[in-house]
Motif scaffolding. Structure first.
Motif, short mmCIF file in Angstrom:
data_model
loop_
_atom_site.label_atom_id
_atom_site.label_comp_id
_atom_site.label_asym_id
_atom_site.label_seq_id
_atom_site.Cartn_x
_atom_site.Cartn_y
_atom_site.Cartn_z
N ALA A 110 -40.11 -9.80 -3.76
CA ALA A 110 -40.96 -10.81 -4.40
C ALA A 110 -41.63 -10.24 -5.65
CB ALA A 110 -42.02 -11.30 -3.42
N ARG A 111 -42.07 -8.99 -5.58
CA ARG A 111 -42.70 -8.37 -6.75
C ARG A 111 -41.69 -8.20 -7.89
NH1 ARG A 111 -46.01 -3.07 -5.56
NH2 ARG A 111 -46.42 -3.36 -7.79
N GLU A 113 -38.95 -10.03 -8.37
CA GLU A 113 -38.61 -11.36 -8.89
C GLU A 113 -39.74 -11.92 -9.75
OE1 GLU A 113 -35.56 -12.84 -5.34
OE2 GLU A 113 -37.69 -13.41 -5.25
N ASP A 114 -40.98 -11.69 -9.33
CA ASP A 114 -42.12 -12.15 -10.14
C ASP A 114 -42.13 -11.44 -11.50
OD1 ASP A 114 -42.92 -13.81 -8.11
OD2 ASP A 114 -44.53 -12.50 -7.38
N HIS A 115 -41.79 -10.15 -11.49
CA HIS A 115 -41.78 -9.39 -12.74
C HIS A 115 -40.71 -9.93 -13.69
CE1 HIS A 115 -42.93 -5.69 -14.95
NE2 HIS A 115 -41.75 -5.89 -15.52
N ALA A 117 -39.60 -12.91 -13.76
CA ALA A 117 -40.08 -14.21 -14.24
C ALA A 117 -41.04 -14.03 -15.42
CB ALA A 117 -40.76 -14.96 -13.10
N LEU A 118 -41.89 -13.01 -15.34
CA LEU A 118 -42.80 -12.72 -16.45
C LEU A 118 -42.02 -12.30 -17.69
CD1 LEU A 118 -45.63 -10.75 -14.60
CD2 LEU A 118 -45.78 -13.07 -15.52
N GLU A 119 -40.96 -11.51 -17.51
CA GLU A 119 -40.11 -11.11 -18.63
C GLU A 119 -39.49 -12.32 -19.31
OE1 GLU A 119 -37.60 -7.48 -18.40
OE2 GLU A 119 -38.04 -7.58 -16.26
N ARG A 120 -38.99 -13.24 -18.50
CA ARG A 120 -38.36 -14.44 -19.06
C ARG A 120 -39.37 -15.29 -19.82
NH1 ARG A 120 -34.44 -15.46 -13.90
NH2 ARG A 120 -32.53 -14.64 -14.86
N ASP A 121 -40.58 -15.37 -19.29
CA ASP A 121 -41.62 -16.14 -19.97
C ASP A 121 -41.96 -15.51 -21.31
OD1 ASP A 121 -43.83 -18.20 -19.98
OD2 ASP A 121 -45.03 -16.38 -20.05
#
Length: 229
Positions: A110-111, A113-115, A117-121
């Motif tokens: 989860a950590r 995947e969240d990271h 997601a932040l990169e993509r944003d």
């Protein structure tokens, strides 16, 4: 050298070390930048002795060069050093993902995947500073989650040195690898597919190294006349 993010209880020289390390990792401090003792002492409200202590530690870790009678400068890695650093990262990070495949937990995935997601944003927003910070942070997170403090410390230094290398040698037409390659690595780790995760990490590092211009002949052309013809 193992240093955590600075906090209220950290020694002054550790605070200085971490701030300079972070600025190098995020490519705010460029290779060859002079680090003036008196200016750093004023910025951090410490004695020059504390500044020298931090600069000496940075020199030991290969991030700063101390020149007698001239002062401290952000290091300028050679082509040979650049190749060695990528070799070291490829070797270490391949083993880290191998270990993480065997020990991964739902929380760890989860950590990661969240990271990503932040990169993509950050990429979507066009925030180059965040892109650089998060890209390096992904690899540091791999080291943390793999549960090897020693290799994590080694990787921390290598990631910062890589930032210097990218500033010096990355072709202007090239950009850093996007978050998709990181996402593929996370998917392989989640599936506990060690062989695929290791191969993807190797490919990722090959891709990043491939954006560099490490042509020895070009590097040896230091005469202004040769460079301008």
């Amino acid at each position: 050298m193992s240093l955590e993010t600075d906090g209220p209880g950290d020694s002054p020289h550790l605070v200085i070390y971490n701030r300079i390390w972070q600025s190098i990792a995020e490519r705010k401090l460029r290779p060859g930048t002079r680090l003036k003792e008196e200016q750093l002492a004023e910025i951090f409200a410490v004695s020059r002795a504390r500044v020298r202590q931090a600069l000496s530690a940075l020199e030991r870790d290969g991030l700063v060069t101390l020149v007698p009678n001239r002062g401290a400068f952000v290091a300028e890695p050679s082509i040979e050093e650049a190749r060695d650093i990528f070799f070291a990262r490829r070797t270490i990070e391949s083993q880290l993902v191998n270990r993480l495949c065997a020990t991964r937990t739902p929380g760890a995935i989860a950590r990661l995947e969240d990271h990503v997601a932040l990169e993509r944003d950050a990429r979507k927003r066009g925030d180059k500073t965040d892109c650089v910070r998060l890209s390096g942070g992904f690899h540091l997170l791999i080291g943390e989650l793999a549960g090897s403090p020693y290799l994590g410390d080694v990787l921390r230094d290598l990631v910062s040195r890589t930032s210097l290398i990218l500033v010096m040698y990355q072709r202007r037409s090239q950009t850093d690898c996007g978050p998709d390659e990181h996402a593929d690595i996370v998917a392989a780790i989640a599936a506990q597919d060690a062989a695929t995760a290791m191969a993807l990490m190797d490919h990722h590092m090959d891709h990043l190294e491939g954006t560099l211009d490490l042509d020895d002949e070009l590097a040896r052309q230091t005469d202004l006349k040769d460079l301008l013809q």
